[in-house]
Design an enzyme around this catalytic site. Structure first.
Site, PDB file in Angstrom:
ATOM      1  N   TYR A  19      30.937  11.881 -25.575  1.00 33.51           N
ATOM      2  CA  TYR A  19      30.642  11.632 -24.159  1.00 33.51           C
ATOM      3  C   TYR A  19      31.160  12.747 -23.263  1.00 33.51           C
ATOM      4  O   TYR A  19      31.392  12.555 -22.075  1.00 33.51           O
ATOM      5  CB  TYR A  19      31.219  10.278 -23.733  1.00 33.51           C
ATOM      6  CG  TYR A  19      30.522   9.164 -24.449  1.00 33.51           C
ATOM      7  CD1 TYR A  19      29.332   8.653 -23.958  1.00 33.51           C
ATOM      8  CD2 TYR A  19      31.008   8.675 -25.658  1.00 33.51           C
ATOM      9  CE1 TYR A  19      28.649   7.672 -24.640  1.00 33.51           C
ATOM     10  CE2 TYR A  19      30.342   7.691 -26.352  1.00 33.51           C
ATOM     11  CZ  TYR A  19      29.160   7.185 -25.843  1.00 33.51           C
ATOM     12  OH  TYR A  19      28.475   6.224 -26.521  1.00 33.51           O
ATOM     13  N   SER A  20      31.339  13.916 -23.836  1.00 32.05           N
ATOM     14  CA  SER A  20      32.006  14.996 -23.123  1.00 32.05           C
ATOM     15  C   SER A  20      31.155  15.558 -21.988  1.00 32.05           C
ATOM     16  O   SER A  20      30.036  16.035 -22.214  1.00 32.05           O
ATOM     17  CB  SER A  20      32.317  16.088 -24.152  1.00 32.05           C
ATOM     18  OG  SER A  20      32.637  17.288 -23.525  1.00 32.05           O
ATOM     19  N   HIS A  21      31.694  15.530 -20.755  1.00 34.29           N
ATOM     20  CA  HIS A  21      31.043  16.234 -19.635  1.00 34.29           C
ATOM     21  C   HIS A  21      31.046  17.725 -19.910  1.00 34.29           C
ATOM     22  O   HIS A  21      30.183  18.452 -19.440  1.00 34.29           O
ATOM     23  CB  HIS A  21      31.834  16.051 -18.318  1.00 34.29           C
ATOM     24  CG  HIS A  21      31.792  14.682 -17.755  1.00 34.29           C
ATOM     25  ND1 HIS A  21      32.448  14.345 -16.587  1.00 34.29           N
ATOM     26  CD2 HIS A  21      31.185  13.553 -18.166  1.00 34.29           C
ATOM     27  CE1 HIS A  21      32.242  13.070 -16.330  1.00 34.29           C
ATOM     28  NE2 HIS A  21      31.493  12.574 -17.268  1.00 34.29           N
ATOM     29  N   HIS A  22      32.071  18.161 -20.628  1.00 30.64           N
ATOM     30  CA  HIS A  22      32.231  19.595 -20.871  1.00 30.64           C
ATOM     31  C   HIS A  22      31.068  20.149 -21.702  1.00 30.64           C
ATOM     32  O   HIS A  22      30.572  21.240 -21.426  1.00 30.64           O
ATOM     33  CB  HIS A  22      33.576  19.846 -21.556  1.00 30.64           C
ATOM     34  CG  HIS A  22      33.683  21.201 -22.170  1.00 30.64           C
ATOM     35  ND1 HIS A  22      33.685  22.355 -21.424  1.00 30.64           N
ATOM     36  CD2 HIS A  22      33.743  21.592 -23.463  1.00 30.64           C
ATOM     37  CE1 HIS A  22      33.762  23.396 -22.232  1.00 30.64           C
ATOM     38  NE2 HIS A  22      33.794  22.960 -23.465  1.00 30.64           N
ATOM     39  N   LEU A  23      30.611  19.401 -22.711  1.00 30.41           N
ATOM     40  CA  LEU A  23      29.488  19.879 -23.517  1.00 30.41           C
ATOM     41  C   LEU A  23      28.231  20.007 -22.669  1.00 30.41           C
ATOM     42  O   LEU A  23      27.526  21.013 -22.724  1.00 30.41           O
ATOM     43  CB  LEU A  23      29.210  18.911 -24.677  1.00 30.41           C
ATOM     44  CG  LEU A  23      30.140  18.961 -25.885  1.00 30.41           C
ATOM     45  CD1 LEU A  23      29.636  17.969 -26.936  1.00 30.41           C
ATOM     46  CD2 LEU A  23      30.209  20.354 -26.472  1.00 30.41           C
TER      47      LEU A  23
END
Ligand code: PLP
Length: 309
Positions: free
Chosen positions: A66-70
């Site tokens: 669920y990474s916003h970073h990806l």
């Protein structure tokens, strides 16, 4: 990447804080860029520049499902004309339908590679070892490597720009011992940059959104300071570990209620996993009398609400 800089500064009238003699303003980093929002833009931009400078055509990074970073890295790489590879924690996800975060990353051209948890952890723990770099380059081609959460020294230096903007926006008075700059803490790069850029007297307060990061997150911030500022240490910052709401992504009912009320009172929608927790911490600390009257709080709004907020 066209960006809206400096990000707007917005003064609020908040009766609860006013009763404590404290003012609040918002540094609207959430409005910087529609596809690479908030602190992700500040952290990724110097990494994109470094990738170009080294002649790399590809970014490679790491994240949970669920990474916003990806998602942000995929969008930033695409905007900069670079390829991107995302190594995702959990090989059980490979054959499942993509969640919205991973689907968005794929739409932006990111190649997703699902690693077992052991492989993922092992790769990250030895990320700086030449053998690891060699193995990654063999498999994915030469790439500029960005760690999980995007917090490296370049990212911390990028996020320091928030403070320089704020100082310019509040000139000629600027920032002094009445100022507390507040931001959420995920992997610590944002807080590290803010803390390093503070003018004399001003302080930084980070609010951990994950449970159990005490000690670890402080040492991460110290390491980013040493790496980004030639071994320097900066004293005037702390991390609050009491307002994670039970862990990453958990939004207890009191937090939802406070966020709903804030959104109604001010007509601003808030991101809940990070920003709302930081706001809740400020309210709680103000009620408790932690801030001397006259304190000026600046909440760095590190990202916009997502569809589920
Ligand atoms: C990713 C993210 C953070 C975490 O920032 P770190 O630099 O990893 O501490 C904070 N706020 C928002 C809105 C984010 O998306």
């Amino acid at each position: 990447m066209n960006a809206r800089l400096p990000s707007p500064l917005q003064q609020l009238t908040d009766p609860l804080l006013e009763r404590a003699g404290v003012t609040l303003r918002l540094k609207r980093d959430d409005l910087i860029h529609p596809d690479v929002p908030g602190n992700k833009w500040r952290k990724l931009l110097p990494n994109l520049r470094a990738a170009h400078a080294a002649g790399h055509r590809r970014l490679l990074t790491f994240g949970g499902a669920y990474s916003h970073h990806l998602t942000a890295t995929a969008a930033a790489a695409r905007a900069a004309g670079l390829a991107s590879v995302g190594l995702v924690r959990g090989d059980e996800l490979a054959d499942r339908p993509r969640n919205p975060a991973l689907a968005a990353a794929e739409r932006d051209g990111m190649e997703l590679v699902f690693l077992s948890r052991a492989d993922y952890r092992g790769t990250l723990e030895a990320l700086d070892a030449p053998a690891t770099r060699h193995r990654l380059a063999q498999r994915f081609g030469p790439a500029h490597v960005v760690p999980e959460g995007g917090s490296n020294a370049l990212a911390a230096r990028g996020s320091a720009a928030t403070v320089a903007e704020l100082a310019a926006q509040t000139a000629p008075n600027g920032l002094d011992e009445r100022d507390v700059l507040c931001c959420p803490v995920g992997s610590g790069g944002t807080l590290a940059g803010i803390a390093a850029a503070l003018p004399p007297g001003a302080r930084a307060l980070g609010v951990a959104v994950l449970r159990g990061g005490q000690g670890y997150l402080e040492s991460r911030v110290n390491a980013l300071h040493r790496a980004g500022w030639s071994g320097a240490t900066f004293p005037r910052w702390e991390i609050d570990h009491d307002h994670h709401g039970g862990g990453y992504g958990r939004i207890p009912p009191e937090l939802a209620a406070l966020t709903d009320r804030f959104e109604r009172d001010h007509g601003i929608r808030l991101e809940r996993r990070y920003v709302a927790k930081t706001l809740a911490c400020l309210h709680h600390r103000a009620r408790r009398g932690d801030f001397p009257p006259g304190t000026r709080l600046t909440l760095v709004v590190t990202g916009p609400p997502s569809a589920s907020d």
